[in-house]
Design a protein around this motif. Structure first.
Motif, PDB file in Angstrom:
ATOM      1  N   ASN A   1     -16.795  -7.431 -10.955  1.00  0.00           N
ATOM      2  CA  ASN A   1     -15.453  -7.864 -11.366  1.00  0.00           C
ATOM      3  C   ASN A   1     -15.062  -7.345 -12.746  1.00  0.00           C
ATOM      4  O   ASN A   1     -14.179  -7.909 -13.401  1.00  0.00           O
ATOM      5  CB  ASN A   1     -15.376  -9.401 -11.350  1.00  0.00           C
ATOM      6  CG  ASN A   1     -15.518  -9.966  -9.952  1.00  0.00           C
ATOM      7  OD1 ASN A   1     -14.801  -9.577  -9.044  1.00  0.00           O
ATOM      8  ND2 ASN A   1     -16.465 -10.888  -9.774  1.00  0.00           N
ATOM      9  N   THR A   2     -15.715  -6.272 -13.182  1.00  0.00           N
ATOM     10  CA  THR A   2     -15.394  -5.696 -14.480  1.00  0.00           C
ATOM     11  C   THR A   2     -14.510  -4.469 -14.311  1.00  0.00           C
ATOM     12  O   THR A   2     -14.174  -4.071 -13.195  1.00  0.00           O
ATOM     13  CB  THR A   2     -16.680  -5.303 -15.218  1.00  0.00           C
ATOM     14  OG1 THR A   2     -17.305  -4.206 -14.531  1.00  0.00           O
ATOM     15  CG2 THR A   2     -17.651  -6.475 -15.285  1.00  0.00           C
TER      16      THR A   2
ATOM     17  N   THR B   1     -16.308  -2.375   8.352  1.00  0.00           N
ATOM     18  CA  THR B   1     -15.255  -1.673   7.599  1.00  0.00           C
ATOM     19  C   THR B   1     -14.065  -2.573   7.289  1.00  0.00           C
ATOM     20  O   THR B   1     -13.038  -2.087   6.819  1.00  0.00           O
ATOM     21  CB  THR B   1     -14.780  -0.428   8.374  1.00  0.00           C
ATOM     22  OG1 THR B   1     -14.362  -0.805   9.691  1.00  0.00           O
ATOM     23  CG2 THR B   1     -15.897   0.594   8.481  1.00  0.00           C
ATOM     24  N   ALA B   2     -14.207  -3.870   7.556  1.00  0.00           N
ATOM     25  CA  ALA B   2     -13.166  -4.810   7.136  1.00  0.00           C
ATOM     26  C   ALA B   2     -13.237  -4.964   5.616  1.00  0.00           C
ATOM     27  O   ALA B   2     -14.324  -5.075   5.037  1.00  0.00           O
ATOM     28  CB  ALA B   2     -13.367  -6.157   7.821  1.00  0.00           C
ATOM     29  N   VAL B   3     -12.103  -4.968   4.955  1.00  0.00           N
ATOM     30  CA  VAL B   3     -12.053  -5.022   3.492  1.00  0.00           C
ATOM     31  C   VAL B   3     -11.492  -6.379   3.078  1.00  0.00           C
ATOM     32  O   VAL B   3     -10.303  -6.652   3.256  1.00  0.00           O
ATOM     33  CB  VAL B   3     -11.183  -3.883   2.923  1.00  0.00           C
ATOM     34  CG1 VAL B   3     -11.134  -3.956   1.406  1.00  0.00           C
ATOM     35  CG2 VAL B   3     -11.730  -2.530   3.373  1.00  0.00           C
ATOM     36  N   ASP B   4     -12.358  -7.240   2.535  1.00  0.00           N
ATOM     37  CA  ASP B   4     -11.927  -8.562   2.104  1.00  0.00           C
ATOM     38  C   ASP B   4     -11.538  -8.546   0.632  1.00  0.00           C
ATOM     39  O   ASP B   4     -11.519  -7.489  -0.021  1.00  0.00           O
ATOM     40  CB  ASP B   4     -13.007  -9.607   2.383  1.00  0.00           C
ATOM     41  CG  ASP B   4     -14.332  -9.258   1.710  1.00  0.00           C
ATOM     42  OD1 ASP B   4     -14.316  -8.526   0.690  1.00  0.00           O
ATOM     43  OD2 ASP B   4     -15.386  -9.714   2.192  1.00  0.00           O
ATOM     44  N   ALA B   5     -11.246  -9.716   0.092  1.00  0.00           N
ATOM     45  CA  ALA B   5     -10.740  -9.814  -1.280  1.00  0.00           C
ATOM     46  C   ALA B   5     -11.738  -9.272  -2.299  1.00  0.00           C
ATOM     47  O   ALA B   5     -11.347  -8.653  -3.301  1.00  0.00           O
ATOM     48  CB  ALA B   5     -10.404 -11.267  -1.600  1.00  0.00           C
ATOM     49  N   ARG B   6     -13.026  -9.463  -2.054  1.00  0.00           N
ATOM     50  CA  ARG B   6     -14.032  -8.960  -3.006  1.00  0.00           C
ATOM     51  C   ARG B   6     -13.963  -7.452  -3.103  1.00  0.00           C
ATOM     52  O   ARG B   6     -14.072  -6.885  -4.203  1.00  0.00           O
ATOM     53  CB  ARG B   6     -15.434  -9.374  -2.561  1.00  0.00           C
ATOM     54  CG  ARG B   6     -15.740 -10.839  -2.687  1.00  0.00           C
ATOM     55  CD  ARG B   6     -17.225 -11.096  -2.570  1.00  0.00           C
ATOM     56  NE  ARG B   6     -17.837 -10.281  -1.529  1.00  0.00           N
ATOM     57  CZ  ARG B   6     -19.048  -9.721  -1.628  1.00  0.00           C
ATOM     58  NH1 ARG B   6     -19.740  -9.849  -2.741  1.00  0.00           N
ATOM     59  NH2 ARG B   6     -19.553  -9.020  -0.634  1.00  0.00           N
ATOM     60  N   TYR B   7     -13.803  -6.775  -1.981  1.00  0.00           N
ATOM     61  CA  TYR B   7     -13.775  -5.315  -1.992  1.00  0.00           C
ATOM     62  C   TYR B   7     -12.418  -4.778  -2.439  1.00  0.00           C
ATOM     63  O   TYR B   7     -12.333  -3.628  -2.883  1.00  0.00           O
ATOM     64  CB  TYR B   7     -14.164  -4.774  -0.625  1.00  0.00           C
ATOM     65  CG  TYR B   7     -15.658  -4.859  -0.383  1.00  0.00           C
ATOM     66  CD1 TYR B   7     -16.515  -3.884  -0.882  1.00  0.00           C
ATOM     67  CD2 TYR B   7     -16.207  -5.937   0.294  1.00  0.00           C
ATOM     68  CE1 TYR B   7     -17.883  -3.965  -0.689  1.00  0.00           C
ATOM     69  CE2 TYR B   7     -17.578  -6.026   0.494  1.00  0.00           C
ATOM     70  CZ  TYR B   7     -18.412  -5.045   0.000  1.00  0.00           C
ATOM     71  OH  TYR B   7     -19.775  -5.122   0.171  1.00  0.00           O
ATOM     72  N   LEU B   8     -11.386  -5.588  -2.351  1.00  0.00           N
ATOM     73  CA  LEU B   8     -10.099  -5.154  -2.899  1.00  0.00           C
ATOM     74  C   LEU B   8     -10.173  -5.031  -4.420  1.00  0.00           C
ATOM     75  O   LEU B   8      -9.493  -4.192  -5.013  1.00  0.00           O
ATOM     76  CB  LEU B   8      -8.998  -6.138  -2.501  1.00  0.00           C
ATOM     77  CG  LEU B   8      -8.569  -6.093  -1.029  1.00  0.00           C
ATOM     78  CD1 LEU B   8      -7.506  -7.153  -0.765  1.00  0.00           C
ATOM     79  CD2 LEU B   8      -8.043  -4.706  -0.652  1.00  0.00           C
TER      80      LEU B   8
ATOM     81  N   ASP C   1      -9.271  -1.598  -6.506  1.00  0.00           N
ATOM     82  CA  ASP C   1      -8.450  -1.463  -7.715  1.00  0.00           C
ATOM     83  C   ASP C   1      -9.185  -0.658  -8.781  1.00  0.00           C
ATOM     84  O   ASP C   1      -8.583   0.194  -9.455  1.00  0.00           O
ATOM     85  CB  ASP C   1      -8.077  -2.846  -8.261  1.00  0.00           C
ATOM     86  CG  ASP C   1      -7.133  -3.605  -7.340  1.00  0.00           C
ATOM     87  OD1 ASP C   1      -6.469  -2.953  -6.514  1.00  0.00           O
ATOM     88  OD2 ASP C   1      -7.072  -4.849  -7.447  1.00  0.00           O
ATOM     89  N   ALA C   2     -10.488  -0.915  -8.927  1.00  0.00           N
ATOM     90  CA  ALA C   2     -11.278  -0.176  -9.918  1.00  0.00           C
ATOM     91  C   ALA C   2     -11.385   1.291  -9.534  1.00  0.00           C
ATOM     92  O   ALA C   2     -11.302   2.181 -10.394  1.00  0.00           O
ATOM     93  CB  ALA C   2     -12.665  -0.793 -10.041  1.00  0.00           C
ATOM     94  N   ALA C   3     -11.579   1.576  -8.243  1.00  0.00           N
ATOM     95  CA  ALA C   3     -11.691   2.962  -7.793  1.00  0.00           C
ATOM     96  C   ALA C   3     -10.413   3.736  -8.078  1.00  0.00           C
ATOM     97  O   ALA C   3     -10.449   4.897  -8.503  1.00  0.00           O
ATOM     98  CB  ALA C   3     -12.005   2.992  -6.297  1.00  0.00           C
TER      99      ALA C   3
END
Length: 346
Positions: free
Chosen positions: A231-232, A279-286, A290-292
């Motif tokens: 989360n950084t 390959t489902a993208v949940d809130a953690r991977y969102l 954003d970082a990517a």
């Protein structure tokens, strides 16, 4: 040549081949490509034709690209081996990845057992069935993920390392294996930029393919692979080289086995459910997405030369035209190559 039993499949394969090569005129050079064959050929020969075309020399000459090394664990280690491991990965992906993956005929399955479940196999492919038709919109990402898994799995094989001239020193091979894993996992992470949260859809098959591998290993081998600073502003992929063979490799083997078996037996329901969950993208991977996007770096572009041929009496005269490695040169390169493609009626 491209195998085929009639003019029609050959014509269709040639059209696909042209579209595989056309991006070279548009500066979006692929590291490799697999030329397609017809489903009957895949079933009868157990393989596809392939071509590995690498631009890895460029990667070797520019190992300090910020795009390549961002969001990875040991940047110095990554830069030291990135070009060589890319060349090896592309060859393994195209030859042993896309070059494998038998489609089993329905009549051959009654006496077969599923190596994943141990149960009797039901399904298989009929005379007019194909993998693409069976798996639909999922087929491309599914197959790319299978080929990527083959490549990553074989990168730990000593015979493969010997073939590519890797030093026999165990320390060197350990480093290269770590970079193989870092490269794949980093690609899965930064590929999140090609996921659209609004439509809950992936827009690029290779990125979805690598993200599935990332998810599988993070879930089942957290001691060997993890993300630090989730989360950084700068999340980082980390691997433990000492645990890759003992922890991450078995997870990858199970993942590859599932994809290979469901593809071979035409088990669309099980394969779709398994791959879609990974390959489902949940809130953690969102958050990682954003970082990517925030850390995204420009891609390398290549000012490609033009090769032309003209009749000179009974002989052919070849002309090799270079362009400068500048924005103007890139534009001139694209125009020349597109014009050459048009003149060749492609």
């Amino acid at each position: 040549g491209i195998p085929g039993s009639s003019r029609e499949p050959l014509s269709r394969s040639r059209t696909t081949l042209v579209w595989r090569l056309l991006p070279l005129a548009l500066l979006a050079s692929p590291s490799g490509s697999t030329f397609p064959t017809t489903p009957p050929c895949v079933r009868s020969t157990d393989s596809k034709t392939y071509r590995s075309r690498t631009l890895c020399v460029s990667a070797r000459r520019q190992p300090t690209s910020p795009r390549a090394s961002s969001m990875t664990d040991d940047v110095a280690l990554y830069k030291r081996h990135a070009g060589a491991t890319l060349e090896e990965s592309v060859a393994l992906h195209e030859l042993y990845g896309h070059g494998s993956g038998t489609l089993l005929k329905a009549e051959a399955l009654p006496n077969c057992s599923d190596p994943v479940t141990g149960r009797r196999v039901a399904g298989g492919y009929g005379p007019r069935d194909s993998f693409d038709a069976a798996f639909g919109s999922l087929a491309s990402a599914f197959e790319e993920s299978r080929a990527e898994s083959v490549s990553l799995f074989l990168s730990a094989n000593d015979g493969i390392n010997d073939l590519f001239g890797v030093a026999a020193d165990p320390a060197v091979r350990k480093e290269r294996l770590a970079v193989h894993w870092l490269s794949m996992l980093r690609s899965g992470l930064v590929g999140l930029e090609h996921y659209d949260p609004a439509s809950h859809a992936w827009t690029q098959a290779h990125c979805r393919a690598r993200f599935a591998i990332l998810r599988a290993v993070l879930r089942d081998a957290p001691e060997a692979v993890w993300i630090e600073g989730w989360n950084t502003d700068a999340p980082t992929i980390r691997v433990n080289p000492d645990l890759l063979l003992s922890h991450a490799q078995p997870v990858l083997a199970n993942y590859l086995r599932m994809l290979t078996v469901t593809k071979a037996t035409r088990d669309v329901a099980r394969g779709t459910e398994y791959f879609s969950q990974l390959t489902a993208v949940d809130a953690r991977y969102l958050v990682l997405r954003d970082a990517a996007i925030r850390l995204r770096q420009p891609r390398m572009c290549f000012a490609m030369p033009t090769i032309s041929a003209a009749r000179a009496g009974e002989d052919w005269q070849m002309e090799f035209s270079r362009v400068p490695a500048t924005p103007e040169g890139l534009a001139r390169s694209a125009v020349r190559n597109i014009a050459a493609a048009s003149q060749a009626n492609v």
